[in-house]
Write an enzyme that holds these catalytic residues in place. Structure first.
Site, PDB file in Angstrom:
ATOM      1  N   TRP A 102       0.805  -1.282   0.108  1.00 55.97           N
ATOM      2  CA  TRP A 102       0.012  -0.056  -0.035  1.00 55.97           C
ATOM      3  C   TRP A 102       0.823   1.152  -0.027  1.00 55.97           C
ATOM      4  CZ3 TRP A 102      -4.329  -0.466  -1.920  1.00 55.97           C
ATOM      5  CH2 TRP A 102      -5.184  -1.870  -2.074  1.00 55.97           C
ATOM      6  N   ASP A 186      -1.482   6.659   6.293  1.00 62.07           N
ATOM      7  CA  ASP A 186      -2.495   6.038   5.868  1.00 62.07           C
ATOM      8  C   ASP A 186      -2.775   4.812   6.876  1.00 62.07           C
ATOM      9  OD1 ASP A 186      -4.263   4.262   4.767  1.00 62.07           O
ATOM     10  OD2 ASP A 186      -3.170   3.640   3.001  1.00 62.07           O
ATOM     11  N   LYS A 210     -12.541  -1.295   7.025  1.00 59.80           N
ATOM     12  CA  LYS A 210     -12.219  -2.444   7.804  1.00 59.80           C
ATOM     13  C   LYS A 210     -12.597  -2.230   9.135  1.00 59.80           C
ATOM     14  CE  LYS A 210      -8.635  -1.595   4.410  1.00 59.80           C
ATOM     15  NZ  LYS A 210      -8.943  -2.827   3.489  1.00 59.80           N
TER      16      LYS A 210
HETATM   17  N1  PLP Z   1      -4.176   1.551   2.005  1.00 59.38           N
HETATM   18  C1  PLP Z   1      -4.559   0.382   2.689  1.00 59.38           C
HETATM   19  C2  PLP Z   1      -3.656   0.239   3.862  1.00 59.38           C
HETATM   20  C3  PLP Z   1      -5.458  -0.316   2.409  1.00 59.38           C
HETATM   21  O1  PLP Z   1      -5.735  -1.335   3.144  1.00 59.38           O
HETATM   22  C4  PLP Z   1      -6.400  -0.218   1.240  1.00 59.38           C
HETATM   23  C5  PLP Z   1      -7.274  -1.227   0.980  1.00 59.38           C
HETATM   24  O2  PLP Z   1      -7.432  -2.261   1.410  1.00 59.38           O
HETATM   25  C6  PLP Z   1      -5.985   0.986   0.544  1.00 59.38           C
HETATM   26  C7  PLP Z   1      -5.142   1.718   1.064  1.00 59.38           C
HETATM   27  C8  PLP Z   1      -6.862   1.064  -0.547  1.00 59.38           C
HETATM   28  O3  PLP Z   1      -8.167   1.645   0.103  1.00 59.38           O
HETATM   29  P1  PLP Z   1      -9.557   1.616  -1.228  1.00 59.38           P
HETATM   30  O4  PLP Z   1      -9.652   0.396  -2.011  1.00 59.38           O
HETATM   31  O5  PLP Z   1     -10.624   2.189  -0.163  1.00 59.38           O
HETATM   32  O6  PLP Z   1      -8.977   2.933  -2.123  1.00 59.38           O
END
Ligand code: PLP
Length: 374
Positions: A102, A186, A210
Site C-alpha cells: 500500500w 494512511d 475495515k
Molecule cells: N491503504 C490500505 C492500508 C489499504 O488496506 C487499502 C485497501 O485495502 C487501501 C489503501 C486502498 O483503499 P481503497 O480500496 O478504499 O481505495
C-alpha cells in the site's frame, strides 16, 4: 453467524447491522430511510454531526484538526494528499516510507505530482510485495531515515493490510531530523484499533471498510494549518479547504456510509472506547501469534516487532493442503481466510468486530486441522 476474517470490506458488529436493519425504512420516526434523506436536512445534519463528535471523542482529536468525510477511498487520497500538500513548501518535494504494497502504491501515485523520494524502505521496490518488517525495525534507528528537511510532507502507511506489517508507533519528526515536515499517515486498516498520538501526525486518513463501517466514506483528519495549499489543478471536490469549509457537504456526501460509520462509533463507545478495544486487540493478536509460533504445522513470516494486530498472514508448511484448509474452514463457519494473491497462504484479519471468541474458534480449527493432517 460465521466468523468473518475478510481484510476488507470486512465484518461489522452484529449490533450495528441489526440497528441499521431496524431503522432501515423509518429512521427515528422520520418516515424515511437514511438513504432517502436530503443531506442538508435536519435529520442527516444531526447524523453527521454526531458521527464527527463521536469520532473526535474516540480518538481524542484536538480542536486544531478538521474531520472530513470524503469519497474515493484511500486510493484517491494517494493523489489528494499531494494535490493538497505538495504546493505547501514551494519545493514540490515529498518523501515516502515504503513498508509494503500500500505504501508503494501511494509512492507511485505521488510521483505524478512532484519530486518524490524514498525516505526509507523495507526492501527494494520489487521486493516490497513480500515485505515482512516495517522500516522502523529494519533500520538500526529512525535517525537513518532520509527525510529532506524541505519536503512538503513525509508519508507512511502505518498498517500494511496485505503484508501484515504494522508500525507500533509513529515517528516524532524531530527525531528524524525534520521537525517541520508534516507526517501523513494512511491508517486505513488499523484505524480505531489503537490509541493514536495526534501530536505526531498532520494528516491521518482511512477508508471506512475495515474498522469503521461500509465502503464509500473515507475519514480524513487534517491539521488546520495545512489547508489552503491545494495546487490549481486539484479538483474542487478534493480540495481539503473546500470540504472543510462545507462541513463535508461540498457535494453530496456518502450519506448511508456516514450513518453506518456513526453507528460503529457509538458501538465502540459502548465497548469502552479505543483504549478498551486496544486491550482486546492485543489479547487477540497475542493468542493467534503464540499459537502460530508454537505449531510446527503453520508459519508466520512477519518479523516479530512488526507483526500487525489486525492482519495476520500465515502459511501452512505443506501448501498442497491450502484448498482443503480453506474449504474446511468455510464449512466450519470461518470465512474469507485466503491470503492476498501477492503473498499467498492465509490471512486472518481480526478487526474490532471480530471478538476473542472468533479468534479462539479459528485457533481451535487450526489445531484440529493440524492434528488431522500433521
Ligand atoms: N491503504 C490500505 C492500508 C489499504 O488496506 C487499502 C485497501 O485495502 C487501501 C489503501 C486502498 O483503499 P481503497 O480500496 O478504499 O481505495
Amino acid at each position: 453467524r460465521p466468523w468473518n476474517f475478510s481484510a476488507g470490506p470486512s465484518a461489522l458488529p452484529l449490533e450495528v447491522l441489526q440497528q441499521a436493519a431496524a431503522e432501515m425504512t423509518d429512521w427515528h420516526g422520520s418516515g424515511m430511510s437514511v438513504m432517502e434523506m436530503s443531506h442538508r436536512g435536519k435529520q442527516f445534519t444531526q447524523i453527521r454531526d454526531e458521527a464527527e463528535a463521536d469520532l473526535r471523542e474516540l480518538l481524542a482529536i484536538p480542536e486544531d484538526y478538521e474531520v472530513l468525510f470524503m469519497q474515493g477511498g484511500a486510493t484517491a487520497e494517494n493523489a489528494i494528499v499531494p494535490l493538497n500538500l505538495i504546493g505547501r513548501g514551494k519545493t514540490g518535494k515529498a518523501d515516502y516510507l515504503l513498508s509494503g504494497i500500500w505504501s508503494n502504491k501511494s509512492h507511485k501515485e505521488a510521483q505524478r505530482y512532484g519530486d518524490i523520494a524514498v525516505a526509507a524502505s523495507s526492501g527494494s521496490e520489487t521486493a516490497l510485495d513480500g515485505a515482512t518488517q516495517a522500516p522502523w525495525t529494519w533500520f538500526p534507528g529512525i535517525d537513518t531515515w532520509k527525510v529532506r528537511p524541505d519536503a512538503s510532507y513525509l508519508h507512511l502507511c502505518s498498517n500494511e493490510t496485505i503484508g501484515g506489517v504494522e508500525f507500533s508507533d509513529w515517528p516524532d519528526m524531530a527525531s528524524v531530523g525534520a521537525p517541520d515536515v508534516p507526517l501523513v499517515v494512511d491508517a486505513s486498516s488499523h484505524f480505531l484499533s489503537r490509541s493514536i498520538d495526534f501530536s505526531r501526525a498532520a494528516i491521518v486518513y482511512a477508508g471506512a471498510q475495515k474498522n469503521a463501517g461500509p465502503a464509500g466514506v473515507t475519514m480524513v483528519i487534517v491539521r488546520k494549518d495545512l489547508l489552503g495549499h491545494a495546487l490549481p489543478v486539484c479538483p474542487s471536490a478534493f480540495d481539503y479547504s473546500n470540504v472543510a469549509a462545507a462541513d463535508s457537504m461540498f457535494n453530496t456526501p456518502p450519506t448511508y456510509a456516514i450513518y453506518v460509520a456513526g453507528l460503529v462509533f457509538k458501538w465502540l463507545k459502548k465497548q469502552g472506547g479505543v483504549a478498551a478495544m486496544e486491550s482486546v486487540n492485543v489479547a487477540k493478536a497475542q493468542a493467534l501469534y503464540s499459537y502460530l509460533d508454537t505449531a510446527d504445522f503453520y508459519l508466520s513470516t512477519v518479523h516479530a516487532a512488526s507483526r500487525s494486530r489486525m492482519n495476520v498472514p500465515f502459511f501452512l508448511r505443506d501448501e498442497s493442503l491450502n484448498s482443503e484448509f480453506l474449504a474446511q474452514a468455510d464449512a466450519a463457519g470461518l470465512m474469507q481466510l485466503k491470503g492476498h494473491k501477492s503473498v499467498g497462504g492465509m490471512r486472518a484479519s481480526i478487526y474490532n468486530a471480530v471478538p476473542m471468541e472468533g479468534v479462539q474458534a479459528l485457533i481451535s480449527f487450526m489445531q484440529n486441522f493440524a492434528q488431522r493432517h500433521g
